[in-house]
Scaffold this active site. Structure first.
Site, PDB file in Angstrom:
ATOM      1  N   LYS A 230       1.000  -1.080  -0.006  1.00 35.37           N
ATOM      2  CA  LYS A 230      -0.001   0.023   0.037  1.00 35.37           C
ATOM      3  C   LYS A 230       0.980   1.329   0.009  1.00 35.37           C
ATOM      4  CE  LYS A 230      -4.421  -1.729   1.447  1.00 35.37           C
ATOM      5  NZ  LYS A 230      -5.583  -1.872   2.389  1.00 35.37           N
ATOM      6  N   ARG A 264      -3.966 -10.234   4.727  1.00 32.51           N
ATOM      7  CA  ARG A 264      -4.480 -10.037   3.243  1.00 32.51           C
ATOM      8  C   ARG A 264      -3.114  -9.460   2.556  1.00 32.51           C
ATOM      9  NH1 ARG A 264      -6.531  -6.738  -0.415  1.00 32.51           N
ATOM     10  NH2 ARG A 264      -7.979  -7.349  -1.884  1.00 32.51           N
TER      11      ARG A 264
HETATM   12  N1  HH2 Z   1      -7.264  -3.564   0.895  1.00 34.95           N
HETATM   13  C1  HH2 Z   1      -7.693  -3.638  -0.614  1.00 34.95           C
HETATM   14  C2  HH2 Z   1      -8.906  -4.570  -0.751  1.00 34.95           C
HETATM   15  N2  HH2 Z   1      -9.742  -5.104  -0.247  1.00 34.95           N
HETATM   16  N3  HH2 Z   1     -10.050  -5.803   2.214  1.00 34.95           N
HETATM   17  C3  HH2 Z   1      -9.810  -5.886   3.182  1.00 34.95           C
HETATM   18  N4  HH2 Z   1     -10.396  -6.607   4.097  1.00 34.95           N
HETATM   19  N5  HH2 Z   1      -8.735  -5.341   3.807  1.00 34.95           N
HETATM   20  C4  HH2 Z   1      -8.041  -4.475   3.047  1.00 34.95           C
HETATM   21  O1  HH2 Z   1      -7.063  -3.928   3.650  1.00 34.95           O
HETATM   22  C5  HH2 Z   1      -8.229  -4.356   1.746  1.00 34.95           C
HETATM   23  C6  HH2 Z   1      -9.330  -5.317   1.189  1.00 34.95           C
HETATM   24  C7  HH2 Z   1      -6.948  -2.872  -1.471  1.00 34.95           C
HETATM   25  O2  HH2 Z   1      -5.962  -3.727  -1.962  1.00 34.95           O
HETATM   26  P1  HH2 Z   1      -5.839  -4.312  -3.506  1.00 34.95           P
HETATM   27  O3  HH2 Z   1      -6.837  -5.399  -3.430  1.00 34.95           O
HETATM   28  O4  HH2 Z   1      -4.359  -4.779  -3.750  1.00 34.95           O
HETATM   29  O5  HH2 Z   1      -6.047  -3.094  -4.470  1.00 34.95           O
HETATM   30  P2  HH2 Z   1      -7.258  -2.598  -5.470  1.00 34.95           P
HETATM   31  O6  HH2 Z   1      -8.389  -2.302  -4.591  1.00 34.95           O
HETATM   32  O7  HH2 Z   1      -6.781  -1.639  -6.032  1.00 34.95           O
HETATM   33  O8  HH2 Z   1      -7.740  -3.863  -6.170  1.00 34.95           O
END
Ligand code: HH2
Length: 282
Positions: A230, A264
């Site tokens: 992040k 995660r």
């Molecule tokens: N962070 C993201 C998405 N879903 N769910 C939970 N429970 N906690 C988190 O910190 C979280 C989440 C964002 O990360 P990522 O999936 O890598 O990115 P994007 O939203 O751009 O797909």
């Protein structure tokens, strides 16, 4: 005190052990891996690779929630995740979570065998009687929940977020959401909570929450932490997206020491190694 997280018919004892959820983003625009796994076969192969690396579960998402991202329709989200779930769930051998805030998407995913609903809006969507719609659905399927705190919407959430006391406001919000989920029929041992690092939070807010994971785990639910790759690591340490692994592991392991139990991550193998070491020392 023991801590259990129930997924499907299995009770995971998290008293001294953490679980690693590998991220499978089926999106064109996720911040670190957007577009890489849009093809269902590529997404499925990626998920299976993360299981080989030691993932305890997979979190499949069809909508990016990165700061500034635009929402997609339920139809589009289903079109992305359905072929991946159809391929992955029968082969995974570990629980699959659906990362969505939409009732229709969660219903399709649970119908295809997903066992966890990961809602980044913290059960904001209500049914006609004011109950949290995703919790009502989860109860119907005996599914588990991850309830995450987000202030605002992804498109605008990082424009000047403000809190009087971020730790007590986030933990109060999560406690209420978890209670609402229980009232909707989800048993307490199927609910995990997540402070939503970077979701409507400044760098200082995210650091404050990571420093006080103990205040969140005091709620009695397993705490999930998602720091993988992040932007807080860029803001704090000037690291590019490909350089954030070690900093992310440091944050996750300190969070584990303060009681976090679900992680995660995009980087499963490294997270599993670090976590097994931390467990041995706990
Ligand atoms: N962070 C993201 C998405 N879903 N769910 C939970 N429970 N906690 C988190 O910190 C979280 C989440 C964002 O990360 P990522 O999936 O890598 O990115 P994007 O939203 O751009 O797909």
């Amino acid at each position: 005190m023991s801590l259990v997280y129930r997924i499907g018919d299995r009770a995971h004892d998290l008293t001294r052990r953490g679980l690693v959820l590998g991220i499978v983003n089926v999106t064109p625009d996720s911040f670190s891996d957007g577009g890489r796994f849009l093809d269902p076969d590529a997404a499925c192969a990626h998920g299976l690779r993360l299981i080989e690396e030691g993932a305890d579960a997979l979190d499949v998402g069809g909508e990016s929630t990165r700061p500034g991202s635009e929402a997609v329709s339920a139809e589009e989200e289903i079109a992305r995740v359905r072929p991946v779930l159809e391929r992955l769930v029968p082969r995974a051998g570990v629980p699959v979570s659906i990362d969505t805030s939409k009732l229709e998407v969660a219903r399709v995913a649970l119908g295809l065998g997903a066992m966890i609903v990961n809602d980044v809006t913290g059960l904001r969507l209500r049914d006609g009687t004011g109950r949290p719609a995703l919790a009502v659905l989860a109860a119907e399927y005996h599914a588990s929940l991850i309830v995450m705190h987000m202030r605002g919407e992804p498109r605008t959430m990082q424009t000047d977020p403000r809190y009087d006391d971020v730790v007590s406001e986030v933990s109060g919000h999560l406690a209420r959401a978890a209670r609402d989920a229980q009232a909707a029929g989800v048993s307490f041992d199927r609910i995990a909570v997540d402070p939503g690092i970077g979701f409507g939070k400044s760098l200082e807010h995210s650091l404050a929450l990571l420093r006080r994971v103990d205040a969140l785990s005091a709620l009695g639910y397993p705490v999930m932490i998602g720091v993988s790759r992040k932007s807080l690591f860029e803001k704090l340490l000037g690291l590019a997206v490909t350089e954030r692994l070690e900093a992310g592991l440091a944050a996750s392991i300190l969070a584990f020491e303060k009681g976090a139990r679900l992680f995660r991550t995009h980087d499963v193998a490294a997270t599993v190694r670090a976590l097994r070491m931390a467990e041995a020392l706990l």
